[in-house]
Design a protein around this motif. Structure first.
Motif, PDB file in Angstrom:
ATOM      1  N   PHE A  50       0.831  -1.208   0.000  1.00 34.89           N
ATOM      2  CA  PHE A  50       0.000   0.000   0.000  1.00 34.89           C
ATOM      3  C   PHE A  50       0.868   1.262   0.000  1.00 34.89           C
ATOM      4  CE2 PHE A  50      -2.163   3.278   2.596  1.00 34.89           C
ATOM      5  CZ  PHE A  50      -3.221   3.563   1.744  1.00 34.89           C
ATOM      6  N   ARG A  51       1.943   1.225   0.750  1.00 33.65           N
ATOM      7  CA  ARG A  51       2.849   2.379   0.773  1.00 33.65           C
ATOM      8  C   ARG A  51       3.471   2.627  -0.593  1.00 33.65           C
ATOM      9  NH1 ARG A  51       5.798   0.562   6.395  1.00 33.65           N
ATOM     10  NH2 ARG A  51       4.338   1.600   7.857  1.00 33.65           N
ATOM     11  N   LEU A  52       3.679   1.529  -1.322  1.00 33.63           N
ATOM     12  CA  LEU A  52       4.270   1.651  -2.665  1.00 33.63           C
ATOM     13  C   LEU A  52       3.224   1.877  -3.747  1.00 33.63           C
ATOM     14  CD1 LEU A  52       6.921  -1.220  -2.409  1.00 33.63           C
ATOM     15  CD2 LEU A  52       7.299   1.245  -2.155  1.00 33.63           C
ATOM     16  N   GLY A  53       1.946   1.938  -3.351  1.00 32.99           N
ATOM     17  CA  GLY A  53       0.890   2.214  -4.313  1.00 32.99           C
ATOM     18  C   GLY A  53       0.374   1.004  -5.041  1.00 32.99           C
ATOM     19  N   LYS A  54       0.696  -0.212  -4.572  1.00 33.74           N
ATOM     20  CA  LYS A  54       0.263  -1.422  -5.263  1.00 33.74           C
ATOM     21  C   LYS A  54      -1.099  -1.916  -4.778  1.00 33.74           C
ATOM     22  CE  LYS A  54       4.982  -3.076  -6.120  1.00 33.74           C
ATOM     23  NZ  LYS A  54       5.930  -4.181  -5.917  1.00 33.74           N
ATOM     24  N   PHE A  55      -1.485  -1.526  -3.556  1.00 35.64           N
ATOM     25  CA  PHE A  55      -2.747  -1.986  -2.995  1.00 35.64           C
ATOM     26  C   PHE A  55      -3.613  -0.796  -2.606  1.00 35.64           C
ATOM     27  CE2 PHE A  55       0.083  -5.612  -1.927  1.00 35.64           C
ATOM     28  CZ  PHE A  55      -0.589  -6.595  -2.631  1.00 35.64           C
ATOM     29  N   ALA A  56      -4.934  -1.073  -2.521  1.00 42.34           N
ATOM     30  CA  ALA A  56      -5.885  -0.029  -2.141  1.00 42.34           C
ATOM     31  C   ALA A  56      -6.106  -0.045  -0.625  1.00 42.34           C
ATOM     32  CB  ALA A  56      -7.217  -0.252  -2.864  1.00 42.34           C
ATOM     33  N   VAL A  57      -6.835   0.959  -0.151  1.00 34.58           N
ATOM     34  CA  VAL A  57      -7.135   1.055   1.286  1.00 34.58           C
ATOM     35  C   VAL A  57      -7.937  -0.157   1.755  1.00 34.58           C
ATOM     36  CG1 VAL A  57      -8.444   2.371   2.995  1.00 34.58           C
ATOM     37  CG2 VAL A  57      -7.026   3.567   1.326  1.00 34.58           C
ATOM     38  N   THR A  58      -8.866  -0.600   0.925  1.00 32.56           N
ATOM     39  CA  THR A  58      -9.693  -1.748   1.317  1.00 32.56           C
ATOM     40  C   THR A  58      -8.846  -3.000   1.527  1.00 32.56           C
ATOM     41  OG1 THR A  58     -10.117  -2.160  -1.037  1.00 32.56           O
ATOM     42  CG2 THR A  58     -11.772  -0.898   0.185  1.00 32.56           C
ATOM     43  N   ASP A  59      -7.786  -3.164   0.765  1.00 30.96           N
ATOM     44  CA  ASP A  59      -6.902  -4.319   0.940  1.00 30.96           C
ATOM     45  C   ASP A  59      -6.207  -4.271   2.302  1.00 30.96           C
ATOM     46  OD1 ASP A  59      -7.494  -5.274  -1.655  1.00 30.96           O
ATOM     47  OD2 ASP A  59      -5.982  -3.936  -2.528  1.00 30.96           O
ATOM     48  N   VAL A  60      -5.741  -3.086   2.665  1.00 29.02           N
ATOM     49  CA  VAL A  60      -5.066  -2.937   3.962  1.00 29.02           C
ATOM     50  C   VAL A  60      -6.046  -3.184   5.107  1.00 29.02           C
ATOM     51  CG1 VAL A  60      -3.826  -1.333   5.457  1.00 29.02           C
ATOM     52  CG2 VAL A  60      -3.395  -1.310   3.001  1.00 29.02           C
ATOM     53  N   GLN A  61      -7.245  -2.621   4.991  1.00 31.69           N
ATOM     54  CA  GLN A  61      -8.229  -2.802   6.049  1.00 31.69           C
ATOM     55  C   GLN A  61      -8.641  -4.265   6.200  1.00 31.69           C
ATOM     56  OE1 GLN A  61     -11.223   0.210   4.869  1.00 31.69           O
ATOM     57  NE2 GLN A  61     -10.798   1.186   6.843  1.00 31.69           N
ATOM     58  N   GLN A  62      -8.780  -4.949   5.079  1.00 34.00           N
ATOM     59  CA  GLN A  62      -9.159  -6.354   5.140  1.00 34.00           C
ATOM     60  C   GLN A  62      -8.066  -7.188   5.814  1.00 34.00           C
ATOM     61  OE1 GLN A  62      -9.953  -8.143   1.339  1.00 34.00           O
ATOM     62  NE2 GLN A  62     -10.719 -10.054   2.219  1.00 34.00           N
ATOM     63  N   ALA A  63      -6.811  -6.951   5.437  1.00 37.34           N
ATOM     64  CA  ALA A  63      -5.704  -7.685   6.053  1.00 37.34           C
ATOM     65  C   ALA A  63      -5.594  -7.368   7.541  1.00 37.34           C
ATOM     66  CB  ALA A  63      -4.394  -7.345   5.338  1.00 37.34           C
ATOM     67  N   THR A  64      -5.850  -6.124   7.912  1.00 29.97           N
ATOM     68  CA  THR A  64      -5.787  -5.721   9.321  1.00 29.97           C
ATOM     69  C   THR A  64      -6.912  -6.370  10.129  1.00 29.97           C
ATOM     70  OG1 THR A  64      -4.833  -3.579   8.676  1.00 29.97           O
ATOM     71  CG2 THR A  64      -5.750  -3.750  10.888  1.00 29.97           C
ATOM     72  N   MET A  65      -8.102  -6.423   9.572  1.00 27.19           N
ATOM     73  CA  MET A  65      -9.229  -7.054  10.253  1.00 27.19           C
ATOM     74  C   MET A  65      -9.005  -8.553  10.414  1.00 27.19           C
ATOM     75  SD  MET A  65     -12.489  -5.036   8.567  1.00 27.19           S
ATOM     76  CE  MET A  65     -13.654  -6.096   9.400  1.00 27.19           C
ATOM     77  N   GLN A  66      -8.412  -9.190   9.416  1.00 30.97           N
ATOM     78  CA  GLN A  66      -8.107 -10.614   9.535  1.00 30.97           C
ATOM     79  C   GLN A  66      -7.115 -10.865  10.664  1.00 30.97           C
ATOM     80  OE1 GLN A  66      -6.760 -11.595   5.574  1.00 30.97           O
ATOM     81  NE2 GLN A  66      -8.795 -12.271   4.902  1.00 30.97           N
TER      82      GLN A  66
END
Length: 307
Positions: free
Chosen positions: A258-274
């Protein structure tokens, strides 16, 4: 002797209950400390997510609403941290109150593996001599047996001994004294204690049947809880050894992407919730293991777990 044994048994029961109460409150403090530390780690993760999203926003690659969504998740983690901290302080105070202490500023520092080992460390199966309820049934049976013996003793004929003196005087004014000894043995045609004996015998038989039924049911309940504890152990081992490390790895790589611009916010939130989900599930499994452990110990001692 039976009454003295009942008093001794009541003291042993009180001591056993105190031991389980202390162990329960101790486990609550230890589990809440662990839960607080895990939510603290999750709070650190959400803080990193928020910082990364703010940098992406400043770079113009994401919208303000994306940053706000990450901030909402971070605020929710802050609320959860404050909530579990409050529960921990209450649990510590309850534990301290048991010995009349004043300061609750202490920490137990128990790791998940240590907590699991303590929960699963159940003493080998105890015989009926250590089961307080079974011993209570035995004392009730002995009390009824003593009552039966007492009633039988009352039913025995009670001889009456009389001792006296006969004083007779003849016309010649001479006196004749005779000692008289008499023994009366009544014939009990009707035993007035027979119904009391039958009632005591019925109570004794009922106490023995209750003890037998209780022993069977108690063993079934213990075996069921032991089976559940084994199943929880397998889940905990898989969660602790595989799922949590994998979830941490996925979250870190997703945040880096995400920091490098490869993933969206929803991807980070989903991984964090998991990651948060598997961490909290580990705590829930430990809580269930401790609940089962204390219930097993209660049943083996002949105490009601609900008490």
């Amino acid at each position: 002797k039976v009454e003295i044994s009942k008093i001794d048994l009541a003291e042993q029961r009180y001591t056993a209950e105190l031991g389980l109460i202390v162990k329960y409150f101790w486990s609550q403090v230890a589990l809440l400390e662990l839960e607080k530390s895990l939510i603290g780690e999750q709070l650190f993760v959400s803080q990193e997510n928020l910082l990364a999203s703010e940098k992406r926003y400043q770079a113009g690659s994401i919208a303000q609403v994306d940053v706000d969504r990450v901030r909402m998740s971070h605020l929710e983690n802050q609320r959860l941290y404050q909530q579990v901290d409050l529960k921990l302080q209450v649990a510590k105070q309850q534990l301290v109150n048991l010995w009349g202490g004043g300061s609750s500023q202490f920490q137990l520092f128990q790791s998940p593996n240590q907590l699991w080992a303590l929960a699963a460390n159940i003493e080998p199966s105890q015989d009926s001599q250590n089961n307080l309820l079974e011993r209570s049934f035995q004392l009730d049976s002995l009390a009824q047996q003593a009552n039966i013996q007492q009633l039988k003793a009352k039913a025995r004929p009670q001889p009456t001994v009389t001792l006296g003196m006969n004083n007779t005087r003849s016309p010649e004014q001479s006196t004749d004294n005779q000692i008289r000894l008499g023994v009366e043995i009544p014939l009990n045609l009707f035993n007035r204690q027979q119904y009391g004996i039958k009632i005591a015998q019925a109570k004794q038989e009922l106490s023995q049947r209750q003890q037998s039924f209780y022993r069977q049911q108690n063993q079934v309940d213990i075996e069921t809880l032991m089976s559940e504890l084994k199943g929880i152990r397998l889940q905990f081992k898989q969660l602790n050894d595989q799922q949590v490390p994998l979830a941490v790895q996925v979250q870190q790589k997703t945040l880096q992407g995400f920091r490098l611009g490869k993933f969206a916010v929803t991807d980070v939130q989903q991984a964090t919730m998991q990651l948060q989900d598997v961490r909290l599930r580990k705590v829930e499994l430990l809580k269930q293991a401790w609940q089962n452990s204390i219930e097993i110990q209660s049943l083996r001692l002949g105490l009601e777990p609900e008490q």
